[in-house]
Motif scaffolding. Sequence first.
Motif, PDB file in Angstrom:
ATOM      1  N   GLY A  60      -9.591  46.587  46.059  1.00 40.10           N
ATOM      2  CA  GLY A  60     -10.549  46.775  44.979  1.00 40.10           C
ATOM      3  C   GLY A  60     -10.522  45.622  43.997  1.00 40.10           C
ATOM      4  O   GLY A  60      -9.767  44.657  44.150  1.00 40.10           O
ATOM      5  N   ALA A  61     -11.349  45.746  42.959  1.00 38.46           N
ATOM      6  CA  ALA A  61     -11.493  44.686  41.960  1.00 38.46           C
ATOM      7  C   ALA A  61     -10.178  44.371  41.263  1.00 38.46           C
ATOM      8  O   ALA A  61      -9.888  43.227  40.947  1.00 38.46           O
ATOM      9  CB  ALA A  61     -12.543  45.078  40.934  1.00 38.46           C
ATOM     10  N   ASN A  62      -9.395  45.382  40.995  1.00 37.82           N
ATOM     11  CA  ASN A  62      -8.101  45.182  40.344  1.00 37.82           C
ATOM     12  C   ASN A  62      -6.959  45.310  41.346  1.00 37.82           C
ATOM     13  O   ASN A  62      -5.858  45.728  40.998  1.00 37.82           O
ATOM     14  CB  ASN A  62      -7.912  46.194  39.204  1.00 37.82           C
ATOM     15  N   GLY A  63      -7.217  44.941  42.574  1.00 38.65           N
ATOM     16  CA  GLY A  63      -6.227  45.085  43.636  1.00 38.65           C
ATOM     17  C   GLY A  63      -5.147  44.024  43.577  1.00 38.65           C
ATOM     18  O   GLY A  63      -5.145  43.143  42.724  1.00 38.65           O
ATOM     19  N   GLY A  64      -4.246  44.150  44.496  1.00 38.25           N
ATOM     20  CA  GLY A  64      -3.129  43.221  44.569  1.00 38.25           C
ATOM     21  C   GLY A  64      -1.940  43.910  45.212  1.00 38.25           C
ATOM     22  O   GLY A  64      -2.103  44.819  46.033  1.00 38.25           O
ATOM     23  N   TYR A  65      -0.760  43.517  44.796  1.00 39.08           N
ATOM     24  CA  TYR A  65       0.479  44.059  45.370  1.00 39.08           C
ATOM     25  C   TYR A  65       1.360  44.617  44.272  1.00 39.08           C
ATOM     26  O   TYR A  65       1.381  44.111  43.151  1.00 39.08           O
ATOM     27  CB  TYR A  65       1.227  42.952  46.133  1.00 39.08           C
ATOM     28  N   ARG A  66       2.081  45.667  44.626  1.00 34.47           N
ATOM     29  CA  ARG A  66       3.052  46.285  43.712  1.00 34.47           C
ATOM     30  C   ARG A  66       4.190  46.844  44.549  1.00 34.47           C
ATOM     31  O   ARG A  66       4.069  47.019  45.763  1.00 34.47           O
ATOM     32  CB  ARG A  66       2.391  47.370  42.869  1.00 34.47           C
ATOM     33  N   LEU A  67       5.288  47.151  43.877  1.00 39.08           N
ATOM     34  CA  LEU A  67       6.438  47.706  44.581  1.00 39.08           C
ATOM     35  C   LEU A  67       6.096  49.054  45.178  1.00 39.08           C
ATOM     36  O   LEU A  67       5.373  49.848  44.563  1.00 39.08           O
ATOM     37  CB  LEU A  67       7.623  47.874  43.622  1.00 39.08           C
ATOM     38  N   LYS A  68       6.624  49.312  46.347  1.00 37.54           N
ATOM     39  CA  LYS A  68       6.454  50.624  46.978  1.00 37.54           C
ATOM     40  C   LYS A  68       7.721  51.454  46.786  1.00 37.54           C
ATOM     41  O   LYS A  68       7.659  52.658  46.595  1.00 37.54           O
ATOM     42  CB  LYS A  68       6.145  50.466  48.464  1.00 37.54           C
ATOM     43  N   ARG A  69       8.858  50.794  46.856  1.00 37.24           N
ATOM     44  CA  ARG A  69      10.142  51.476  46.666  1.00 37.24           C
ATOM     45  C   ARG A  69      10.613  51.291  45.233  1.00 37.24           C
ATOM     46  O   ARG A  69      10.145  50.401  44.524  1.00 37.24           O
ATOM     47  CB  ARG A  69      11.189  50.892  47.621  1.00 37.24           C
ATOM     48  N   LYS A  70      11.537  52.127  44.810  1.00 38.85           N
ATOM     49  CA  LYS A  70      12.127  51.962  43.486  1.00 38.85           C
ATOM     50  C   LYS A  70      12.833  50.623  43.440  1.00 38.85           C
ATOM     51  O   LYS A  70      13.565  50.262  44.359  1.00 38.85           O
ATOM     52  CB  LYS A  70      13.143  53.069  43.204  1.00 38.85           C
ATOM     53  N   GLN A  71      12.651  49.913  42.353  1.00 38.49           N
ATOM     54  CA  GLN A  71      13.238  48.581  42.245  1.00 38.49           C
ATOM     55  C   GLN A  71      14.759  48.598  42.357  1.00 38.49           C
ATOM     56  O   GLN A  71      15.356  47.663  42.879  1.00 38.49           O
ATOM     57  CB  GLN A  71      12.795  47.879  40.968  1.00 38.49           C
ATOM     58  N   GLU A  72      15.385  49.676  41.929  1.00 41.85           N
ATOM     59  CA  GLU A  72      16.846  49.782  42.002  1.00 41.85           C
ATOM     60  C   GLU A  72      17.342  49.915  43.436  1.00 41.85           C
ATOM     61  O   GLU A  72      18.527  49.737  43.710  1.00 41.85           O
ATOM     62  CB  GLU A  72      17.360  50.992  41.206  1.00 41.85           C
ATOM     63  N   ASP A  73      16.445  50.251  44.351  1.00 41.23           N
ATOM     64  CA  ASP A  73      16.816  50.453  45.751  1.00 41.23           C
ATOM     65  C   ASP A  73      16.573  49.229  46.625  1.00 41.23           C
ATOM     66  O   ASP A  73      16.911  49.242  47.798  1.00 41.23           O
ATOM     67  CB  ASP A  73      16.027  51.636  46.344  1.00 41.23           C
ATOM     68  N   ILE A  74      15.992  48.179  46.069  1.00 38.21           N
ATOM     69  CA  ILE A  74      15.634  47.015  46.872  1.00 38.21           C
ATOM     70  C   ILE A  74      16.732  45.960  46.767  1.00 38.21           C
ATOM     71  O   ILE A  74      16.967  45.397  45.699  1.00 38.21           O
ATOM     72  CB  ILE A  74      14.281  46.423  46.432  1.00 38.21           C
ATOM     73  N   SER A  75      17.367  45.706  47.893  1.00 39.79           N
ATOM     74  CA  SER A  75      18.455  44.719  47.913  1.00 39.79           C
ATOM     75  C   SER A  75      17.950  43.365  48.392  1.00 39.79           C
ATOM     76  O   SER A  75      16.883  43.253  49.006  1.00 39.79           O
ATOM     77  CB  SER A  75      19.580  45.196  48.835  1.00 39.79           C
TER      78      SER A  75
END
Length: 135
Positions: A60-75
């Motif tokens: 969409g117009a304001n599309g893009g990428y964002r985290l899917k998992r909790k940031q604390e869980d991403i190693s």
Amino acid sequence: MKYSKATNYALHTMLYLVAAAPNKPIGVQQLAERQGVSPTYLSKILTKLVKAGLIESASGANGGYRLKRKQEDISFLDIIHAIEGTASLFDCTLDHSSECPIQQEMIAAEQQMERYLQNRKISGIAIKHPVLPAK
């Protein structure tokens, strides 16, 4: 031992996404500009991160990428595996099979490094070294 440039860009991209507002997607153009890389090249890296379940894309117009998992869980290891895969860094070229003592030592060293990287979370870096959130 050397990781690819793609891993470098993936780690930095994830750091920017952690620093951003959690529900506000960031466009590939903006992420690419922050790192001085082409959006086409970064899109390929982002696709691998999506396939690994670390981020998600929003259209969409304001599309893009964002985290899917909790940031604390991403190693760090999660991100590295998403880009580099999980194959061993060393492969004995002699026909020793798994009994090769050099192969065994190299695997033990890799396992220690992987444990370390699994325990290092990208959110920990964001806390210690905050980056300006993406616009």
